[in-house]
Design a protein around this motif. Structure first.
Motif, PDB file in Angstrom:
ATOM      1  N   THR A 287       0.871  -1.179   0.000  1.00 22.80           N
ATOM      2  CA  THR A 287       0.000   0.000   0.000  1.00 22.80           C
ATOM      3  C   THR A 287       0.900   1.220   0.000  1.00 22.80           C
ATOM      4  N   MET A 288       0.650   2.130  -0.938  1.00 21.80           N
ATOM      5  CA  MET A 288       1.535   3.272  -1.169  1.00 21.80           C
ATOM      6  C   MET A 288       0.788   4.582  -0.966  1.00 21.80           C
ATOM      7  N   HIS A 289       1.450   5.524  -0.289  1.00 17.10           N
ATOM      8  CA  HIS A 289       0.872   6.834  -0.002  1.00 17.10           C
ATOM      9  C   HIS A 289       1.759   7.955  -0.544  1.00 17.10           C
ATOM     10  N   ASP A 290       1.140   9.107  -0.777  1.00 19.35           N
ATOM     11  CA  ASP A 290       1.865  10.358  -0.971  1.00 19.35           C
ATOM     12  C   ASP A 290       1.055  11.462  -0.298  1.00 19.35           C
ATOM     13  N   GLY A 291       1.764  12.403   0.338  1.00 20.46           N
ATOM     14  CA  GLY A 291       1.053  13.525   0.936  1.00 20.46           C
ATOM     15  C   GLY A 291       1.680  13.994   2.223  1.00 20.46           C
ATOM     16  N   SER A 292       0.929  14.815   2.935  1.00 18.94           N
ATOM     17  CA  SER A 292       1.441  15.463   4.138  1.00 18.94           C
ATOM     18  C   SER A 292       0.827  14.906   5.419  1.00 18.94           C
ATOM     19  N   ALA A 293       0.374  13.653   5.356  1.00 17.53           N
ATOM     20  CA  ALA A 293      -0.120  13.010   6.569  1.00 17.53           C
ATOM     21  C   ALA A 293       1.021  12.647   7.510  1.00 17.53           C
ATOM     22  N   ALA A 298       9.373  17.435   3.197  1.00 16.17           N
ATOM     23  CA  ALA A 298       8.521  17.868   2.083  1.00 16.17           C
ATOM     24  C   ALA A 298       7.101  18.209   2.511  1.00 16.17           C
ATOM     25  N   THR A 299       6.808  18.133   3.790  1.00 15.54           N
ATOM     26  CA  THR A 299       5.452  18.401   4.271  1.00 15.54           C
ATOM     27  C   THR A 299       5.089  19.866   4.090  1.00 15.54           C
ATOM     28  N   ALA A 300       3.881  20.102   3.567  1.00 14.01           N
ATOM     29  CA  ALA A 300       3.319  21.449   3.456  1.00 14.01           C
ATOM     30  C   ALA A 300       1.819  21.337   3.719  1.00 14.01           C
ATOM     31  N   PHE A 301       1.179  22.458   3.981  1.00 16.30           N
ATOM     32  CA  PHE A 301      -0.248  22.453   4.308  1.00 16.30           C
ATOM     33  C   PHE A 301      -1.117  22.798   3.111  1.00 16.30           C
ATOM     34  N   PHE A 302      -0.533  23.450   2.103  1.00 16.56           N
ATOM     35  CA  PHE A 302      -1.189  23.624   0.809  1.00 16.56           C
ATOM     36  C   PHE A 302      -0.108  23.709  -0.257  1.00 16.56           C
ATOM     37  N   ASP A 303      -0.485  23.418  -1.504  1.00 16.04           N
ATOM     38  CA  ASP A 303       0.508  23.412  -2.571  1.00 16.04           C
ATOM     39  C   ASP A 303       0.604  24.793  -3.225  1.00 16.04           C
ATOM     40  N   GLY A 306      -2.624  26.591  -4.387  1.00 15.71           N
ATOM     41  CA  GLY A 306      -3.688  26.871  -3.436  1.00 15.71           C
ATOM     42  C   GLY A 306      -4.599  25.703  -3.135  1.00 15.71           C
ATOM     43  N   ASN A 307      -4.146  24.469  -3.427  1.00 19.36           N
ATOM     44  CA  ASN A 307      -4.915  23.275  -3.083  1.00 19.36           C
ATOM     45  C   ASN A 307      -4.399  22.697  -1.772  1.00 19.36           C
ATOM     46  N   LEU A 308      -5.306  22.394  -0.852  1.00 17.97           N
ATOM     47  CA  LEU A 308      -4.909  21.842   0.434  1.00 17.97           C
ATOM     48  C   LEU A 308      -4.295  20.460   0.237  1.00 17.97           C
ATOM     49  N   THR A 309      -3.208  20.184   0.955  1.00 21.95           N
ATOM     50  CA  THR A 309      -2.574  18.874   0.867  1.00 21.95           C
ATOM     51  C   THR A 309      -3.317  17.874   1.740  1.00 21.95           C
ATOM     52  N   SER A 310      -3.094  16.596   1.463  1.00 24.37           N
ATOM     53  CA  SER A 310      -3.807  15.555   2.201  1.00 24.37           C
ATOM     54  C   SER A 310      -3.000  14.271   2.134  1.00 24.37           C
ATOM     55  N   ASP A 311      -3.678  13.152   2.226  1.00 26.47           N
ATOM     56  CA  ASP A 311      -3.048  11.838   2.106  1.00 26.47           C
ATOM     57  C   ASP A 311      -3.680  11.134   0.915  1.00 26.47           C
ATOM     58  N   THR A 312      -2.877  10.826  -0.095  1.00 26.94           N
ATOM     59  CA  THR A 312      -3.372  10.128  -1.279  1.00 26.94           C
ATOM     60  C   THR A 312      -2.914   8.675  -1.228  1.00 26.94           C
TER      61      THR A 312
END
Length: 469
Positions: A287-293, A298-303, A306-312
């Motif tokens: 199981t593979m993730h990308d994001g700021s969880a 590399a963590t940020a709160f929006f890109d 102007g899109n909010l980051t999350s866990d993909t």
């Protein structure tokens, strides 16, 4: 510097209001940026301000229902609003004129859903408060400690940080984030007889210069492994049962499926992954993730769009579920952006880029994984990699392969190692996943040969069948 762009927020809103009279959508990204790096080695001491992703300035983006136009600048005030609007109008007209005779497909207008956010990352020791003298002193002490090990020719130490504040304003969005990351590294150069080898150990954090405490604890081990490599043997090419350490797992994550699921490549039909969404591309253990969880460099709160980051969740128990996407590509593909629109700097275009990319942990201990191998290798210390998203081939360099025979490490070490393979074959061969996840964000990732951004990657130890050479 960070407070100065906040004082410009009223003027930024005025600029957006002026542009909205002419365009269906308008936004502005303001960036205040500060970075610095330090290094100490046998060749001397270095202090460098700035670097990749550096620079403070602004970028405006507008949509008119047919296309998207951008304009960047590094000086802004209320008095400059008419000038900036005029420059954007001129740029839009030039771009349309250049498209005559080959009219591109219309680009939809972003939804611009309402959002308000203000976040800051946490840290213990601000490198800006330490100053150059104290940081160079800490790095010099690390080097001197490493040089005490017999057989070490040189012991280099370096550190770097980036602090930035980004403000994004559109008609319905008001986003503000302040982040600081630090990295450090130690490189030991060892000699035995005619053999000279080096060993590199990185450190990274979404945080401050407290990272140097972790480096201090590892000095002697870095020297020991460099000396161990002077007795390494060349690899005998073949396909083996391999256990990847978390850093090697991370390199495979990044190269095997990270670039392959960047969805701006879907727009251009340059990624094979586009045709197999919903299908098995890996073992059910993957199981593979990308994001700021997770919290890493590399963590940020929006890109940068102007899109909010999350866990993909990209791969779910072996099935490819989705890719990662910037806002402009999402509009063209008819999907939602995942918060992966990133710029090298305010002067550069936003592309789909990875952030923190990793495999989920499993249930196996490292000891149990080693015990399961009849003959194979424990792979450690990756150095570089490259991939082909269109054909799913990867080629990676690894510094250390420790021989495993009848479930035990023999003490034999092989170096250097070339790891190659076809991505689905490699990932479908995964038979065990370790029970601890580790990420590293010491490096940068380029889009092709340019457009560098900070990334991190990792995962647990992972057992798979891999071709080595």
């Amino acid at each position: 510097m960070f407070s100065s762009i906040a004082r410009q927020k009223p003027a930024m809103r005025e600029l957006i209001a002026a542009l909205r009279k002419k365009y269906a959508y308008a936004s502005i990204l303001a960036v205040a940026d500060e970075s610095r790096s330090w290094s100490v080695s046998g060749s001397g001491t270095s202090i460098v301000s700035g670097g990749r992703m550096g620079g403070s300035g602004y970028v405006v983006r507008v949509f008119d229902g047919t296309g998207c136009f951008e304009y960047s600048f590094n000086s802004f005030s209320r008095a400059l609003i008419p000038v900036i609007v005029g420059e954007i109008d001129s740029a839009a007209k030039r771009q349309k004129a250049n498209c005559k005779g080959h009219q591109p497909l219309p680009t939809p207008v972003p939804a611009d859903e309402s959002a308000k956010l203000r976040r800051a990352s946490r840290f213990l020791i601000d490198p800006r408060d330490m100053g150059d003298g104290e940081i160079i002193g800490r790095l010099t002490a690390l080097r001197e400690k490493g040089m005490k090990n017999e057989g070490i020719l040189d012991f280099s130490c370096r550190a770097a940080f980036r602090a930035y504040r980004k403000i994004f304003i559109s008609e319905h969005r008001d986003l503000d984030q302040t982040c600081i990351w630090t990295t450090a590294a130690m490189i030991a150069l060892a000699k035995k007889g005619d053999e000279i080898k080096d060993y590199y150990r990185p450190f990274s954090a979404l945080g401050g210069m407290e990272i140097l405490d972790a480096a201090d604890a590892d000095v002697d081990e870095v020297a020991r492994i460099a000396l161990e490599l002077t007795e390494s043997e060349p690899m005998i090419p073949g396909e083996y049962d391999c256990i990847c350490d978390p850093e090697t797992t991370g390199m495979i994550v990044h190269e095997a499926f990270g670039h392959g699921v960047e969805m701006d490549m879907f727009v251009k039909d340059r990624a094979l992954a586009k045709s197999v969404v919903g299908e098995y591309v890996a073992s059910p253990l993957v199981t593979m993730h990308d994001g700021s969880a997770v919290r890493e460099a590399a963590t940020a709160f929006f890109d940068d769009e102007g899109n909010l980051t999350s866990d993909t969740v990209i791969i779910d128990k072996g099935i490819l579920r989705t890719g990662i996407c910037d806002g402009l590509s999402a509009l063209r593909l008819g999907c939602s952006p995942t918060g992966n629109g990133r710029r090298e700097s305010y002067e550069r275009k936003a592309y789909t880029r990875m952030t923190n990319t990793y495999f989920e942990k499993g249930r196996s201990t490292l000891d149990r994984m080693i015990a399961s191998v009849k003959y194979g290798f424990l792979l450690e210390n990756p150095s570089s990699g490259m991939e082909d998203p269109k054909n799913w081939g990867i080629q990676c360099m690894v510094n250390i392969a420790r021989e495993i025979k009848d479930g035990k490490l023999t003490g034999r070490v092989f170096s250097p190692i070339v790891l190659t393979g076809y991505v689905p074959d490699l990932l479908k061969s995964v038979s065990m996943m370790g029970n601890r996840v580790y990420l590293s964000g010491s490096g940068y990732c380029g889009k092709g040969y340019k457009e560098w951004v900070k990334v991190s990657d990792g995962g647990p130890c992972m057992k798979a069948r891999i071709r080595l050479g």
